[in-house]
Design an enzyme around this catalytic site. Structure first.
Site, PDB file in Angstrom:
ATOM      1  N   GLU A  13     -56.583  29.314 -30.967  1.00 17.93           N
ATOM      2  CA  GLU A  13     -56.321  30.108 -29.905  1.00 17.93           C
ATOM      3  C   GLU A  13     -56.193  31.966 -31.149  1.00 17.93           C
ATOM      4  OE1 GLU A  13     -55.038  30.602 -27.232  1.00 17.93           O
ATOM      5  OE2 GLU A  13     -55.014  29.305 -25.951  1.00 17.93           O
ATOM      6  N   ARG A  96     -41.778  27.030 -27.329  1.00 11.57           N
ATOM      7  CA  ARG A  96     -42.421  27.992 -28.190  1.00 11.57           C
ATOM      8  C   ARG A  96     -43.264  28.792 -27.581  1.00 11.57           C
ATOM      9  NH1 ARG A  96     -47.729  27.077 -27.581  1.00 11.57           N
ATOM     10  NH2 ARG A  96     -48.962  25.492 -26.614  1.00 11.57           N
ATOM     11  N   ASN A  98     -46.120  31.229 -27.019  1.00 11.33           N
ATOM     12  CA  ASN A  98     -47.562  30.878 -26.703  1.00 11.33           C
ATOM     13  C   ASN A  98     -48.329  32.168 -27.449  1.00 11.33           C
ATOM     14  OD1 ASN A  98     -49.984  29.538 -25.963  1.00 11.33           O
ATOM     15  ND2 ASN A  98     -49.720  29.561 -23.534  1.00 11.33           N
ATOM     16  N   ASN A 144     -49.381  33.253 -20.777  1.00 13.56           N
ATOM     17  CA  ASN A 144     -51.013  32.958 -21.589  1.00 13.56           C
ATOM     18  C   ASN A 144     -51.416  34.756 -22.154  1.00 13.56           C
ATOM     19  OD1 ASN A 144     -52.118  31.086 -23.201  1.00 13.56           O
ATOM     20  ND2 ASN A 144     -51.871  29.886 -21.399  1.00 13.56           N
ATOM     21  N   ASP A 192     -56.836  31.227 -18.768  1.00 14.49           N
ATOM     22  CA  ASP A 192     -56.118  30.888 -20.146  1.00 14.49           C
ATOM     23  C   ASP A 192     -55.741  32.141 -20.879  1.00 14.49           C
ATOM     24  OD1 ASP A 192     -54.713  30.023 -22.781  1.00 14.49           O
ATOM     25  OD2 ASP A 192     -56.296  28.583 -22.616  1.00 14.49           O
TER      26      ASP A 192
HETATM   27 CA    CA Z   1     -53.501  29.806 -24.429  1.00 11.98          CA
END
Ligand code: CA
Length: 286
Positions: A13, A96, A98, A144, A192
């Site tokens: 990521e 958490r 991201n 995201n 995403d």
């Molecule tokens: Ca992501």
């Protein structure tokens, strides 16, 4: 499309091109690892942490700022010293951080999720230059992709659970959002990570969609798509000397052994030369 870095990340990521050092930074969230890749020397380095690390950006005054667990931290790459800058959601231990990104003034925007990824228990936060942290959106399920238009008057945002890209009017001077509207619907996998190119078009990574796509945010229409040899495409960033190299992260997490045998490159970082340059990325200015 080239498999550039065979890192086999559980959850690759957060690619970020650091123009000052000519390096690509990215993370493996569940592998709790920060990666650095220097294309000119083809050298890689990694640092393993004690919690899930979701975003890494350079800090203009030196070092890095990362989102780790539910905190924003300063990190000295060489000494590994971590300094807590701000923590959020101390009452939500199952949350958490991201995805995150800095705006053109150097504020650090990052969102959270509940690890079950079903309940709207997350938020979107802005770490300001004075290290105060502000909750900017509530009721987020899976925070995201983030990005801004070339003129910084629009901010784009993906809560993956909505399967939409949202747009806001953005006040860059004050770091404030208004006038939310949904501009793009994604039905091939789940949207995403996201980035914006120099023509103001949006590039979206498709989790379980095996592709990236380019969209016109005004008409909401898809302009192009590029397939990858893996299902879980997570995020993407422009980099390289002229910002035309796209770096794309992916994941192995949650893929069955049977399916993994058919996509052995899952978790790697891919790259290809895009037909358009990206916008420059920003570090944290606080
Ligand atoms: Ca992501």
């Amino acid at each position: 499309m080239q498999s550039l870095l065979p890192v086999q990340a559980r959850l690759g990521e957060g690619p970020h091109w650091d123009a000052n050092s000519g390096c690509l930074w990215y993370v493996d969230i569940l592998g709790r690892t920060i990666h650095r890749y220097h294309p000119a020397s083809r050298s890689s380095a990694a640092l393993i942490l004690q919690d899930d690390v979701s975003t890494v950006v350079p800090r203009l005054g030196g070092g890095l700022v990362i989102t780790l667990g539910r905190g924003f931290y300063g990190l000295d790459w060489d000494s590994h010293v971590l300094t807590l800058l701000a923590e959020v959601e101390s009452d939500r231990p199952n949350n958490r951080f991201n995805d995150g990104k800095c705006d053109a003034k150097g504020r650090f925007w990052a969102g959270t999720l509940d690890r079950g990824e079903k309940e709207p228990l997350g938020g979107l936060y802005c770490l300001d230059l004075d290290l105060s942290v502000h909750k900017m959106l509530d009721g987020v399920i899976v925070s995201n992709g983030l990005g801004w238009s070339p003129d910084n008057q629009t901010m784009y945002y993906i809560d993956s659970a909505t399967k939409r890209v949202a747009a806001f009017d953005y006040d860059l001077d004050r770091g404030r959002l208004s006038h939310r509207r949904e501009i793009i619907a994604i039905d091939t996998g789940t949207p995403d990570g996201m980035t914006v190119d120099a023509e103001g078009m949006l590039w979206v990574a498709h989790w379980d969609g095996g592709r990236i796509s380019r969209w016109d945010p005004v008409s909401g229409t898809q302009l192009a798509e590029y397939l990858l040899p893996v299902d879980r495409v997570t995020s993407l960033a422009f980099g390289g000397p002229d910002l035309t190299e796209l770096f794309i992260t992916s994941a192995r997490h949650g893929i069955s052994a049977d399916a993994l045998s058919r996509q052995p490159l899952a978790g790697n970082v891919f790259s290809f030369t895009a037909p358009v340059a990206g916008l420059r990325s920003y570090g944290f200015a606080g």
